[in-house]
Design an enzyme around this catalytic site. Structure first.
Site, mmCIF file in Angstrom:
data_model
loop_
_atom_site.group_PDB
_atom_site.id
_atom_site.type_symbol
_atom_site.label_atom_id
_atom_site.label_comp_id
_atom_site.label_asym_id
_atom_site.label_seq_id
_atom_site.Cartn_x
_atom_site.Cartn_y
_atom_site.Cartn_z
ATOM 1 N N HIS A 70 -86.541 0.123 -28.851
ATOM 2 C CA HIS A 70 -86.113 0.958 -30.151
ATOM 3 C C HIS A 70 -85.261 -0.008 -30.911
ATOM 4 O O HIS A 70 -85.160 -1.155 -30.763
ATOM 5 C CB HIS A 70 -85.609 2.278 -29.549
ATOM 6 N N GLU A 107 -80.387 5.674 -25.998
ATOM 7 C CA GLU A 107 -81.425 4.474 -25.516
ATOM 8 C C GLU A 107 -81.462 3.257 -26.085
ATOM 9 O O GLU A 107 -81.073 2.083 -25.570
ATOM 10 C CB GLU A 107 -82.948 4.816 -25.334
ATOM 11 N N HIS A 162 -85.795 -0.708 -21.244
ATOM 12 C CA HIS A 162 -86.136 0.981 -21.696
ATOM 13 C C HIS A 162 -85.194 1.737 -20.800
ATOM 14 O O HIS A 162 -84.840 1.315 -19.780
ATOM 15 C CB HIS A 162 -87.471 1.524 -21.823
ATOM 16 N N GLU A 240 -87.858 0.980 -17.065
ATOM 17 C CA GLU A 240 -87.359 2.232 -17.424
ATOM 18 C C GLU A 240 -86.015 2.476 -16.536
ATOM 19 O O GLU A 240 -86.309 2.611 -15.130
ATOM 20 C CB GLU A 240 -88.243 3.582 -17.241
HETATM 21 ZN ZN LIG Z 1 -87.787 3.731 -24.645
#
Ligand SMILES: [Zn+2]
Length: 275
Positions: A70, A107, A162, A240
């Site tokens: 992101h 995030e 992430h 993640e």
């Molecule tokens: Zn993400």
């Protein structure tokens, strides 16, 4: 999945599948990015005896691409990030806002901070490190471009960092690896699986974050819907790092010392993989 521009705030694109996706569409405020420190350690060459040479650096000659998921400015430009791009198995949004903790730690800020820490550790070991974005205040790049950066660099490995935005009782980390799609990633699927295993083992051992209890098996998951993996011609995985919507995981991710542990685990896993 598609969102309509008319939905204003909700127009921010949602990534991935179902509740496990980390693109919760949360327009969290941009967090200030830590200064990108990348000083190489001065070698202690001076008046040392000849036999006391510095040990060879473990990652000398290696090229590593870090993709901080992101970007801090994505929420301001739904027109840009919602543009559809081709990830071979489907069309999806160029990029997404990512998720955030319930109290607004984004995030994008998390992935940027971990990436800066990781880059510093890798450079100290002699690696050439390239990031897919240069700060946490911009927009994008598209997921297709994030993959292209790793390919162009002919990276020995690439990682996309992430954190997830799942239900509040879901917790733990998982690693995502590519599947064969009759496409450009196929030749590096096996190496990516090996990289993913090294990452999984190091993160489990060093960070105290448990395996995800809501997705994958023993923190390993394989997907064919992620552009960052489908389009990669170099060994690549996603991590993640935890679920930002779970209180326990969020507390870890908000802790700078935990983020340092994660960066150190990742750096160590790369050495294991590249050995
Ligand atoms: Zn993400």
């Amino acid at each position: 999945m598609k969102t309509r521009p008319a939905l204003a705030a909700a127009a921010l694109a949602v990534i991935g599948l179902g509740t496990a996706a980390c693109g919760g569409g949360v327009a969290a405020g941009a967090e200030s990015a830590p200064a990108a420190v990348a000083k190489t350690t001065a070698s202690e060459a001076v008046a040392a005896p000849a036999q006391a040479q510095a040990p060879a650096k473990a990652l000398k000659g290696k090229v590593i691409v870090i993709d901080p998921g992101h970007n801090g400015g994505n929420y301001k430009r739904p027109d840009v990030i919602n543009k559809q791009v081709d990830v071979l198995t489907q069309k999806k949004a160029c990029d997404t806002t990512g998720t955030a903790t319930n109290d607004g730690y984004s995030e994008a800020a998390f992935t940027w901070d971990v990436s800066v820490r990781l880059a510093k550790l890798l450079r100290a070991e002699g690696a050439t490190v390239k990031m897919t974005r240069e700060n946490n205040t911009g927009v994008g790049p598209c997921i297709t471009q994030r993959a292209a950066i790793g390919n162009k660099a002919k990276a020995d490995l690439a990682i996309s960092i992430h954190a997830d935005g799942a239900g509040s009782t879901s917790h733990g980390f998982h690693v995502i690896m590519p599947k064969k799609i009759n496409g450009p990633v196929d030749p590096v699927v096996a190496k990516s699986a090996k990289l993913g295993l090294a990452v999984r083992n190091a993160v489990k051992k060093q960070t105290g974050m448990p395996y995800a209890n809501y997705i994958g098996k023993n923190a390993l998951d394989y997907r064919s819907d992620l552009g960052g993996l489908n389009l990669s011609t170099v060994p690549k995985v996603f991590i993640e790092s935890g679920n930002m919507r779970n209180a326990g995981d969020a507390a870890k991710m908000k802790s700078s010392s935990w983020r340092q542990e994660l960066a150190e685990a990742l750096a160590g896993s790369f050495q294991t993989y590249l050995k």
